[in-house]
Design an enzyme around this catalytic site. Sequence first.
Site, PDB file in Angstrom:
ATOM      1  N   LYS A 285       0.854  -1.205   0.000  1.00 36.70           N
ATOM      2  CA  LYS A 285       0.000   0.000   0.000  1.00 36.70           C
ATOM      3  C   LYS A 285       0.882   1.244   0.000  1.00 36.70           C
ATOM      4  O   LYS A 285       1.709   1.436   0.888  1.00 36.70           O
ATOM      5  CB  LYS A 285      -0.906  -0.004   1.241  1.00 36.70           C
ATOM      6  CG  LYS A 285      -1.665   1.319   1.463  1.00 36.70           C
ATOM      7  CD  LYS A 285      -2.632   1.247   2.650  1.00 36.70           C
ATOM      8  CE  LYS A 285      -3.254   2.620   2.943  1.00 36.70           C
ATOM      9  NZ  LYS A 285      -4.155   2.597   4.103  1.00 36.70           N
TER      10      LYS A 285
ATOM     11  N   ASP B  19      -2.704  10.209   3.386  1.00 39.27           N
ATOM     12  CA  ASP B  19      -4.092   9.782   3.519  1.00 39.27           C
ATOM     13  C   ASP B  19      -4.879  10.812   4.330  1.00 39.27           C
ATOM     14  O   ASP B  19      -4.842  10.806   5.553  1.00 39.27           O
ATOM     15  CB  ASP B  19      -4.143   8.405   4.209  1.00 39.27           C
ATOM     16  CG  ASP B  19      -5.576   7.896   4.358  1.00 39.27           C
ATOM     17  OD1 ASP B  19      -6.483   8.487   3.739  1.00 39.27           O
ATOM     18  OD2 ASP B  19      -5.768   6.891   5.087  1.00 39.27           O
TER      19      ASP B  19
ATOM     20  N   LYS C  21     -10.460  12.861   7.504  1.00 37.63           N
ATOM     21  CA  LYS C  21     -10.039  12.490   8.863  1.00 37.63           C
ATOM     22  C   LYS C  21     -10.067  13.723   9.768  1.00 37.63           C
ATOM     23  O   LYS C  21      -9.832  14.841   9.294  1.00 37.63           O
ATOM     24  CB  LYS C  21      -8.601  11.961   8.822  1.00 37.63           C
ATOM     25  CG  LYS C  21      -8.446  10.548   8.301  1.00 37.63           C
ATOM     26  CD  LYS C  21      -6.988  10.117   8.347  1.00 37.63           C
ATOM     27  CE  LYS C  21      -6.788   8.724   7.788  1.00 37.63           C
ATOM     28  NZ  LYS C  21      -7.407   7.659   8.593  1.00 37.63           N
TER      29      LYS C  21
ATOM     30  N   ASP D  30       1.590   6.384   5.371  1.00 36.40           N
ATOM     31  CA  ASP D  30       0.639   5.436   4.794  1.00 36.40           C
ATOM     32  C   ASP D  30       1.144   4.774   3.501  1.00 36.40           C
ATOM     33  O   ASP D  30       0.428   3.995   2.880  1.00 36.40           O
ATOM     34  CB  ASP D  30      -0.699   6.154   4.564  1.00 36.40           C
ATOM     35  CG  ASP D  30      -1.899   5.241   4.783  1.00 36.40           C
ATOM     36  OD1 ASP D  30      -1.745   4.227   5.472  1.00 36.40           O
ATOM     37  OD2 ASP D  30      -2.976   5.557   4.251  1.00 36.40           O
TER      38      ASP D  30
ATOM     39  N   ASP E 275     -12.162   6.906   3.315  1.00 45.87           N
ATOM     40  CA  ASP E 275     -10.986   6.725   4.161  1.00 45.87           C
ATOM     41  C   ASP E 275     -10.558   5.255   4.228  1.00 45.87           C
ATOM     42  O   ASP E 275      -9.462   4.952   4.683  1.00 45.87           O
ATOM     43  CB  ASP E 275     -11.289   7.268   5.569  1.00 45.87           C
ATOM     44  CG  ASP E 275     -10.032   7.445   6.402  1.00 45.87           C
ATOM     45  OD1 ASP E 275      -8.928   7.407   5.808  1.00 45.87           O
ATOM     46  OD2 ASP E 275     -10.161   7.628   7.628  1.00 45.87           O
TER      47      ASP E 275
ATOM     48  N   GLU F 160      -9.416   3.561   1.929  1.00 46.41           N
ATOM     49  CA  GLU F 160      -8.885   3.595   0.564  1.00 46.41           C
ATOM     50  C   GLU F 160      -7.797   2.549   0.334  1.00 46.41           C
ATOM     51  O   GLU F 160      -7.549   2.142  -0.796  1.00 46.41           O
ATOM     52  CB  GLU F 160      -8.326   4.999   0.261  1.00 46.41           C
ATOM     53  CG  GLU F 160      -6.896   5.273   0.730  1.00 46.41           C
ATOM     54  CD  GLU F 160      -6.688   5.162   2.230  1.00 46.41           C
ATOM     55  OE1 GLU F 160      -7.682   5.284   2.979  1.00 46.41           O
ATOM     56  OE2 GLU F 160      -5.550   4.931   2.672  1.00 46.41           O
TER      57      GLU F 160
ATOM     58  N   ARG G   4      -7.612  -0.637   1.041  1.00 42.26           N
ATOM     59  CA  ARG G   4      -8.100  -1.898   0.489  1.00 42.26           C
ATOM     60  C   ARG G   4      -8.473  -1.741  -0.989  1.00 42.26           C
ATOM     61  O   ARG G   4      -8.430  -2.698  -1.744  1.00 42.26           O
ATOM     62  CB  ARG G   4      -9.278  -2.409   1.336  1.00 42.26           C
ATOM     63  CG  ARG G   4     -10.434  -1.470   1.417  1.00 42.26           C
ATOM     64  CD  ARG G   4     -11.378  -1.804   2.581  1.00 42.26           C
ATOM     65  NE  ARG G   4     -10.843  -1.365   3.871  1.00 42.26           N
ATOM     66  CZ  ARG G   4     -11.459  -1.536   5.034  1.00 42.26           C
ATOM     67  NH1 ARG G   4     -12.623  -2.156   5.084  1.00 42.26           N
ATOM     68  NH2 ARG G   4     -10.906  -1.109   6.157  1.00 42.26           N
TER      69      ARG G   4
END
Length: 496
Positions: A250, A255, A262, A273, A332, A334, A336
């Site tokens: 990833k 993020d 967030k 991230d 959020d 994101e 996956r």
Amino acid sequence: MTSISFKTIADSAKAPGNSIVIYGVTSEGDSGVILRSPFIDKAIASADLNSLNFRGKTESTTRLISGSQTFGLVGLGRGISSVSQAREIGGAIGRSFKDQKSLVIDIPLASTEEALALFEGIAFVQYEFSKYKSSKETPSKISTVTLVSQFKISAAQIRKIKLLADTLNSTRDLINTPGNDLYPAKLAELIALDAKIPNVKIEIWDEKKLAKEKCNGILAVGSGSVRGPRLVKITYSPANAKAHLALVGKGITFDTGGISLKPATGILGMKYDMAGAATVGQATLAIAKLGLPVKVTAFLCIAENMPSGSATRPNDVVTFRNGKTVEITNTDAEGRIVMADGLILASELKPDLIVDLATLTGAARVALGNRYTGLMGDDASVELVKSAAQSAGELVWHMPLPEELFELLQSDVADMMNSRVGNPAGGMLVAGLFLREFVGVKNTKDKTSLNWAHLDFATAANNDLAAYGSTVKGATGSMIRTLVSLAEQLGTKTKK
Ligand code: BES
Ligand code: ZN
Ligand code: ZN
């Protein structure tokens, strides 16, 4: 390149002069007891540690002055009883005695493996991220480490420790770099710069190529940013490959949460991230530099998750390359979505094993605290990754993929949704179940799934507390050594 020279000598009389000599102290009852080496300095052997309040707590350190010489002490708790503990003690030494040029370590160890781990611990903590500080910290002075021991260490073993330390440091640099300087194209470019290695091929897919290849998950997550997404594919194919390992990472360079923004506290640290992508990329390059007999294909799924007029909305539906549709209920979740593309691409190659690595869920911290990485997947793959982590001395914990939680992801409009908003039950496991949907089959006849393990290192990737053992502050470099050790294990297997 890490420039410390590591060696062992059987007799401390041969130790270089002008060194700090470090002894081990075990803790017995409430007191510290110095481990007496045959070579120990007499004044040190009779030092009253209680009056110094040094009780041998594991990884604690102190210094003693005797005449014109300084000695170091390191706490060993109840004594070194494992290779991992030797590595952590090495880390404590490597952090506490950075101001010394030459260290002589006179601590009895039980095996060559413990001696190597002690050296690793010292090497792995020689890291500072000071690029953005106008007054730099004094760099480590350690240039020679001499262990008093009868165990012999080979040049190849030392070379491997240095390669791992260098890999950890370049991965940490990437992860620590803030989002304004590390955006998708930049991350791809920096990895490519490091990839000039025999048998290694690298491809960078931009938005155009991503659209052509129907990588609609990466495109959906990247659509809110003016800095477009990328996929990096690294292939290491040695002539003598005994297995094929596919890695997926990833790579969210920042993020924000996207439209499901967030809050101000939760957003801090989200530059980390992209740790999964940086780690699988650099681990693949380390495996290639070691020349391990395993083919590795790595997919780095890179995007910046931003809110904007062009961003993906909640309730949007994404159609993936394999035909599956997903309703985005929370922008959020994101990770996956980008990982799904990587898993589809990896599955198409029908590798022997797929391992994915992601800072996927805040729920990983709730379930496992700050240091453990959650490990999910089929039993055989989980066993392989678990044993690789154990031999690397990294903490992973096997978590279940409970079938009943998958029900939470049923959508009215698409094949599934990416999160059940408002239901926090088993957040790390639900994410694992989502990813499992994108792992392909070995063959279309009996539909057996490919071997797959998923690692959620949302918390282990970044240490926002103090350094401990062989773990530094900030980006840790977690899972690099587990992935290298996994390739080593696969390389010793005979191909079916
Ligand atoms: N990048 C985060 C996960 C994360 C959180 C990593 C804290 C490191 C520290 C991920 O994209 C995320 O936001 N996940 C959501 C999922 C939820 C919306 C289902 C989370 O964990 O809250
Ligand atoms: Zn997120
Ligand atoms: Zn994320």
